[in-house]
Design an enzyme around this catalytic site. Structure first.
Site, PDB file in Angstrom:
ATOM      1  N   CYS A  76       0.856  -1.179   0.000  1.00  0.00           N
ATOM      2  CA  CYS A  76       0.000   0.000   0.000  1.00  0.00           C
ATOM      3  C   CYS A  76       0.900   1.238   0.000  1.00  0.00           C
ATOM      4  CB  CYS A  76      -0.873  -0.038   1.257  1.00  0.00           C
ATOM      5  SG  CYS A  76      -1.966   1.377   1.445  1.00  0.00           S
ATOM      6  N   CYS A 186      -0.973   3.569  -6.636  1.00  0.00           N
ATOM      7  CA  CYS A 186      -1.834   3.028  -5.572  1.00  0.00           C
ATOM      8  C   CYS A 186      -2.104   1.603  -5.994  1.00  0.00           C
ATOM      9  CB  CYS A 186      -3.138   3.818  -5.491  1.00  0.00           C
ATOM     10  SG  CYS A 186      -4.442   2.982  -4.545  1.00  0.00           S
TER      11      CYS A 186
HETATM   12  N1  DGL Z   1      -3.981   0.688  -1.926  1.00  0.00           N
HETATM   13  C1  DGL Z   1      -3.555   1.869  -1.281  1.00  0.00           C
HETATM   14  C2  DGL Z   1      -2.310   2.466  -1.949  1.00  0.00           C
HETATM   15  O1  DGL Z   1      -1.535   1.747  -2.545  1.00  0.00           O
HETATM   16  C3  DGL Z   1      -4.540   2.955  -0.964  1.00  0.00           C
HETATM   17  C4  DGL Z   1      -5.982   2.712  -1.027  1.00  0.00           C
HETATM   18  C5  DGL Z   1      -6.799   3.571  -0.067  1.00  0.00           C
HETATM   19  O2  DGL Z   1      -6.969   4.764  -0.311  1.00  0.00           O
HETATM   20  O3  DGL Z   1      -7.249   2.970   0.900  1.00  0.00           O
HETATM   21  O4  DGL Z   1      -2.067   3.639  -1.858  1.00  0.00           O
END
Ligand code: DGL
Length: 258
Positions: A76, A186
């Site tokens: 993430c 993301c």
């Molecule tokens: N999957 C997360 C990232 O790589 C963020 C997703 C969210 O906003 O919860 O930034």
């Protein structure tokens, strides 16, 4: 002391980290993975940095208690931007791998190019991203593209839907025809790559940090003598008490691995 047979925990705010898990499993099929998606608290990307940090530290604590871990992969970008430093100082014995937008790959492949970076608000405003930008802004021009609402649609299983197409068309309209490559900063976004390409055009190359993160994880495990080449195992967990989330996670994993 960590052991080879210990687990690699993979953490994301929800389903997005599956796009990283598929690279990890492809590269290291013999490992044991414990994936945890915090969908009950997603999206992280529009929260305050302090909130994201607290949620990430709480999740790491839970994972440490759940299984013996040799590594934690923050799949993430948002959680990495907010908490990777804190995690490394809190768990000095643990291999902690973060993910960041693949701007280096984009700048290397498209010198002088026009690069878009799609990411959450937290990722784009954190110091970590400014540092990255400073390293590469002379090699290419960079447009920051926040994507509010996209994570929610992926979480709801609507990667291929009219809502997704409409959202992408409206958020990406100012950039259509103006970019050579787009960094998907993301981990949720690669799961919607087909829809993103439909809007930006197939000629715009989409890059993400999933494969680089998997390679870095392997490199670190190998260096520590902790690489496992056994049967492999996968445990998928989600903070939303809903079996549908686990079903969706499996579906995304196998869809992308096939
Ligand atoms: N999957 C997360 C990232 O790589 C963020 C997703 C969210 O906003 O919860 O930034």
């Amino acid at each position: 002391m960590a052991a080879r047979e210990d687990y690699i925990a993979v953490f994301d705010s929800g389903l997005g980290g599956i796009s990283v898990l598929r690279h990890l499993r492809r590269l290291m099929p013999g490992e044991r993975y414990l994936y945890f998606g915090d969908s009950a608290n997603a999206p992280y990307g529009s929260r305050s940095t302090a909130e994201v940090r607290a949620l990430t530290l709480a999740a790491a604590e839970k994972l440490m208690a759940r299984k013996p871990l040799k590594a934690l992969v923050l799949a993430c970008n948002t959680a990495t931007a907010a908490a990777v430093k804190d995690l490394r100082s809190r768990y000095p014995e643990l291999i902690v791998i973060g993910i960041e937008p693949a701007l280096k790959v984009a700048a290397d492949h498209y010198p002088g190019g026009r690069i878009g970076v799609m990411a959450t608000e937290v990722t784009l405003r954190e110091e970590k991203f400014d540092t990255l930008l400073l390293r590469f802004h002379e090699n290419c021009s960079v447009a920051k593209i926040p994507m509010p609402g996209l994570v929610q649609l992926v979480e709801a299983g609507k990667t291929e839907s009219q809502e997704m197409d409409a959202l992408l068309r409206s958020l990406l309209a100012p950039h259509v025809g103006k970019l050579d490559a787009v960094v998907l900063g993301c981990t949720h976004y690669p799961l919607a790559a087909k829809a993103i390409s439909r809007v930006l055009g197939e000629n715009v190359v989409l890059l993400d940090g999933g494969e680089g993160t998997a390679r870095e994880t392997r490199r670190r495990l190998l260096g520590a003598g902790l690489l496992e080449e056994g049967q492999g195992e996968l445990v998928l967990e989600n903070s939303k008490n809903d079996p549908e989330m686990i079903r969706r996670a499996y579906e995304l994993l196998t869809e992308r691995e096939g």
